[in-house]
Write a protein that holds these residues in place. Structure first.
Motif, mmCIF file in Angstrom:
data_model
loop_
_atom_site.group_PDB
_atom_site.id
_atom_site.type_symbol
_atom_site.label_atom_id
_atom_site.label_comp_id
_atom_site.label_asym_id
_atom_site.label_seq_id
_atom_site.Cartn_x
_atom_site.Cartn_y
_atom_site.Cartn_z
ATOM 1 N N ARG A 23 0.821 -1.124 -0.078
ATOM 2 C CA ARG A 23 0.124 -0.209 -0.098
ATOM 3 C C ARG A 23 0.995 1.216 0.070
ATOM 4 N NH1 ARG A 23 -5.340 0.368 1.216
ATOM 5 N NH2 ARG A 23 -5.102 -1.736 1.940
ATOM 6 N N ILE A 24 0.514 2.009 -1.087
ATOM 7 C CA ILE A 24 1.312 3.249 -1.037
ATOM 8 C C ILE A 24 0.485 4.604 -0.407
ATOM 9 C CG2 ILE A 24 2.555 5.032 -2.454
ATOM 10 C CD1 ILE A 24 3.047 2.905 -4.480
ATOM 11 N N ARG A 25 1.052 5.036 0.734
ATOM 12 C CA ARG A 25 0.257 6.284 1.469
ATOM 13 C C ARG A 25 0.441 7.389 0.759
ATOM 14 N NH1 ARG A 25 0.756 4.471 7.293
ATOM 15 N NH2 ARG A 25 0.651 6.426 7.590
ATOM 16 N N HIS A 26 1.709 7.912 0.530
ATOM 17 C CA HIS A 26 2.002 9.202 0.108
ATOM 18 C C HIS A 26 2.766 9.163 -1.155
ATOM 19 C CE1 HIS A 26 1.780 9.306 4.627
ATOM 20 N NE2 HIS A 26 1.239 10.562 4.488
ATOM 21 N N TYR A 27 2.400 9.954 -2.022
ATOM 22 C CA TYR A 27 3.075 10.063 -3.242
ATOM 23 C C TYR A 27 3.154 11.390 -3.786
ATOM 24 C CZ TYR A 27 -1.984 9.726 -4.646
ATOM 25 O OH TYR A 27 -3.107 10.191 -4.853
ATOM 26 N N GLY A 28 3.597 11.811 -5.071
ATOM 27 C CA GLY A 28 3.714 13.209 -5.349
ATOM 28 C C GLY A 28 4.739 13.947 -4.652
ATOM 29 N N LEU A 29 4.514 15.271 -4.514
ATOM 30 C CA LEU A 29 5.139 16.447 -3.979
ATOM 31 C C LEU A 29 5.620 16.036 -2.620
ATOM 32 C CD1 LEU A 29 3.722 19.784 -5.269
ATOM 33 C CD2 LEU A 29 5.981 18.502 -6.036
ATOM 34 N N LEU A 30 4.726 15.211 -1.792
ATOM 35 C CA LEU A 30 4.818 15.123 -0.288
ATOM 36 C C LEU A 30 5.496 13.589 -0.073
ATOM 37 C CD1 LEU A 30 1.735 16.567 1.024
ATOM 38 C CD2 LEU A 30 3.994 17.566 0.670
ATOM 39 N N ALA A 31 6.180 12.894 -1.292
ATOM 40 C CA ALA A 31 6.414 11.518 -1.137
ATOM 41 C C ALA A 31 7.853 11.393 -0.637
ATOM 42 C CB ALA A 31 6.540 11.005 -2.539
ATOM 43 N N GLY A 32 8.009 10.621 0.385
ATOM 44 C CA GLY A 32 9.403 10.320 0.789
ATOM 45 C C GLY A 32 10.505 11.444 1.376
ATOM 46 N N SER A 34 12.345 13.072 -0.499
ATOM 47 C CA SER A 34 12.755 14.393 -1.603
ATOM 48 C C SER A 34 11.623 15.530 -1.331
ATOM 49 C CB SER A 34 12.475 13.771 -2.699
ATOM 50 O OG SER A 34 11.438 13.317 -3.359
ATOM 51 N N ARG A 35 10.657 15.307 -0.103
ATOM 52 C CA ARG A 35 9.684 16.129 0.033
ATOM 53 C C ARG A 35 10.076 17.698 0.109
ATOM 54 N NH1 ARG A 35 7.435 14.887 5.652
ATOM 55 N NH2 ARG A 35 7.219 12.988 4.300
ATOM 56 N N LYS A 36 11.178 17.950 0.777
ATOM 57 C CA LYS A 36 11.639 19.454 1.123
ATOM 58 C C LYS A 36 12.092 19.889 -0.294
ATOM 59 C CE LYS A 36 12.906 18.995 5.970
ATOM 60 N NZ LYS A 36 14.140 19.046 6.890
ATOM 61 N N THR A 37 12.805 19.030 -1.095
ATOM 62 C CA THR A 37 13.266 19.670 -2.379
ATOM 63 C C THR A 37 12.060 19.711 -3.496
ATOM 64 O OG1 THR A 37 14.002 17.519 -3.078
ATOM 65 C CG2 THR A 37 15.711 18.809 -2.001
ATOM 66 N N CYS A 38 11.257 19.023 -3.173
ATOM 67 C CA CYS A 38 10.174 18.994 -4.360
ATOM 68 C C CYS A 38 9.288 20.278 -4.059
ATOM 69 C CB CYS A 38 9.068 18.030 -4.203
ATOM 70 S SG CYS A 38 10.061 16.478 -5.084
ATOM 71 N N VAL A 39 9.048 20.589 -2.746
ATOM 72 C CA VAL A 39 8.186 21.344 -2.179
ATOM 73 C C VAL A 39 8.896 22.940 -2.655
ATOM 74 C CG1 VAL A 39 7.018 22.719 -0.319
ATOM 75 C CG2 VAL A 39 6.609 20.290 -0.722
ATOM 76 N N ALA A 40 10.311 23.036 -2.320
ATOM 77 C CA ALA A 40 11.063 24.035 -2.500
ATOM 78 C C ALA A 40 11.214 24.529 -3.814
ATOM 79 C CB ALA A 40 12.435 24.024 -1.888
ATOM 80 N N HIS A 41 11.145 23.283 -4.835
ATOM 81 C CA HIS A 41 11.160 23.655 -6.418
ATOM 82 C C HIS A 41 9.827 24.132 -6.761
ATOM 83 C CE1 HIS A 41 12.533 23.234 -10.341
ATOM 84 N NE2 HIS A 41 11.533 22.352 -10.618
ATOM 85 N N ALA A 42 8.882 23.646 -6.304
ATOM 86 C CA ALA A 42 7.591 23.973 -6.725
ATOM 87 C C ALA A 42 7.303 25.407 -6.292
ATOM 88 C CB ALA A 42 6.289 23.255 -5.937
ATOM 89 N N ARG A 43 7.634 25.820 -5.161
ATOM 90 C CA ARG A 43 7.639 27.184 -4.749
ATOM 91 C C ARG A 43 8.427 28.060 -5.456
ATOM 92 N NH1 ARG A 43 8.099 25.557 1.377
ATOM 93 N NH2 ARG A 43 5.971 25.941 2.102
ATOM 94 N N GLY A 71 12.293 6.180 8.183
ATOM 95 C CA GLY A 71 13.391 7.218 8.418
ATOM 96 C C GLY A 71 12.846 8.676 8.766
ATOM 97 N N GLY A 72 11.521 8.739 8.972
ATOM 98 C CA GLY A 72 10.744 9.945 9.463
ATOM 99 C C GLY A 72 10.839 10.063 10.705
ATOM 100 N N ARG A 73 10.378 11.126 11.203
ATOM 101 C CA ARG A 73 10.375 11.409 12.855
ATOM 102 C C ARG A 73 9.101 11.120 13.276
ATOM 103 N NH1 ARG A 73 15.388 11.703 13.825
ATOM 104 N NH2 ARG A 73 16.464 13.339 12.837
ATOM 105 N N MET A 74 9.385 10.070 14.527
ATOM 106 C CA MET A 74 8.068 9.553 14.946
ATOM 107 C C MET A 74 7.687 10.372 16.334
ATOM 108 S SD MET A 74 8.684 5.480 15.307
ATOM 109 C CE MET A 74 9.971 5.517 16.498
ATOM 110 N N ILE A 75 6.312 10.430 16.434
ATOM 111 C CA ILE A 75 5.756 10.876 17.646
ATOM 112 C C ILE A 75 5.348 9.890 18.537
ATOM 113 C CG2 ILE A 75 4.145 12.578 18.718
ATOM 114 C CD1 ILE A 75 4.100 13.915 15.963
ATOM 115 N N VAL A 76 5.880 9.546 19.720
ATOM 116 C CA VAL A 76 5.603 8.445 20.757
ATOM 117 C C VAL A 76 4.379 8.710 21.469
ATOM 118 C CG1 VAL A 76 6.324 6.751 22.324
ATOM 119 C CG2 VAL A 76 7.876 7.775 20.649
ATOM 120 N N ILE A 77 3.320 7.955 21.292
ATOM 121 C CA ILE A 77 2.054 8.297 21.941
ATOM 122 C C ILE A 77 2.152 7.476 23.093
ATOM 123 C CG2 ILE A 77 -0.522 8.026 21.796
ATOM 124 C CD1 ILE A 77 -0.212 8.956 18.743
ATOM 125 N N GLU A 78 2.490 6.220 23.006
ATOM 126 C CA GLU A 78 2.197 5.305 24.143
ATOM 127 C C GLU A 78 3.147 4.210 24.064
ATOM 128 O OE1 GLU A 78 -0.845 2.737 26.644
ATOM 129 O OE2 GLU A 78 -1.471 3.245 24.642
#
Length: 101
Positions: A23-32, A34-43, A71-78
């Motif tokens: 299952r692919i949950r994130h794709y396009g500009l916000l994928a993986g 490369s998110r920061k570079t893609c959003v910066a390039h779009a801006r 490799g993303g940052r986790m928010i530990v809930i419990e």
């Protein structure tokens, strides 16, 4: 809504992927990663105003553990013991509700 047993099972099984599929949950500009570079390039292409940098002194820095899968940052809930199921809502969720009221 009341469903017949067969209809409930059919609707439930629609959400289960066959073996070998992922299952692919994130794709396009916000994928993986490369998110920061893609959003910066779009801006840049849209001639948008870059977001302002906040002072580091304004917000306390929170060190979050890294997800072992993506490799993303986790928010530990419990945290609960191995082989145990969590009972009820996490402590942080109940504390947030009590503070809101």
């Amino acid at each position: 809504m009341t469903l017949a047993t067969a209809e409930f099972i059919r609707r439930f099984l629609i959400h289960i992927l066959p073996k070998g599929f992922h299952r692919i949950r994130h794709y396009g500009l916000l994928a993986g990663g490369s998110r920061k570079t893609c959003v910066a390039h779009a801006r840049e292409l849209l001639n948008a105003i870059p977001p302002s940098d906040h002072d580091a002194t304004d917000e306390p820095t929170v060190i979050r553990p890294q997800c072992p899968c993506c490799g993303g940052r986790m928010i530990v809930i419990e945290v609960f013991e191995r082989w145990r199921q969590p009972r009820g809502p996490p402590e942080s969720a109940t504390a947030n509700r009590e503070n809101a009221s």
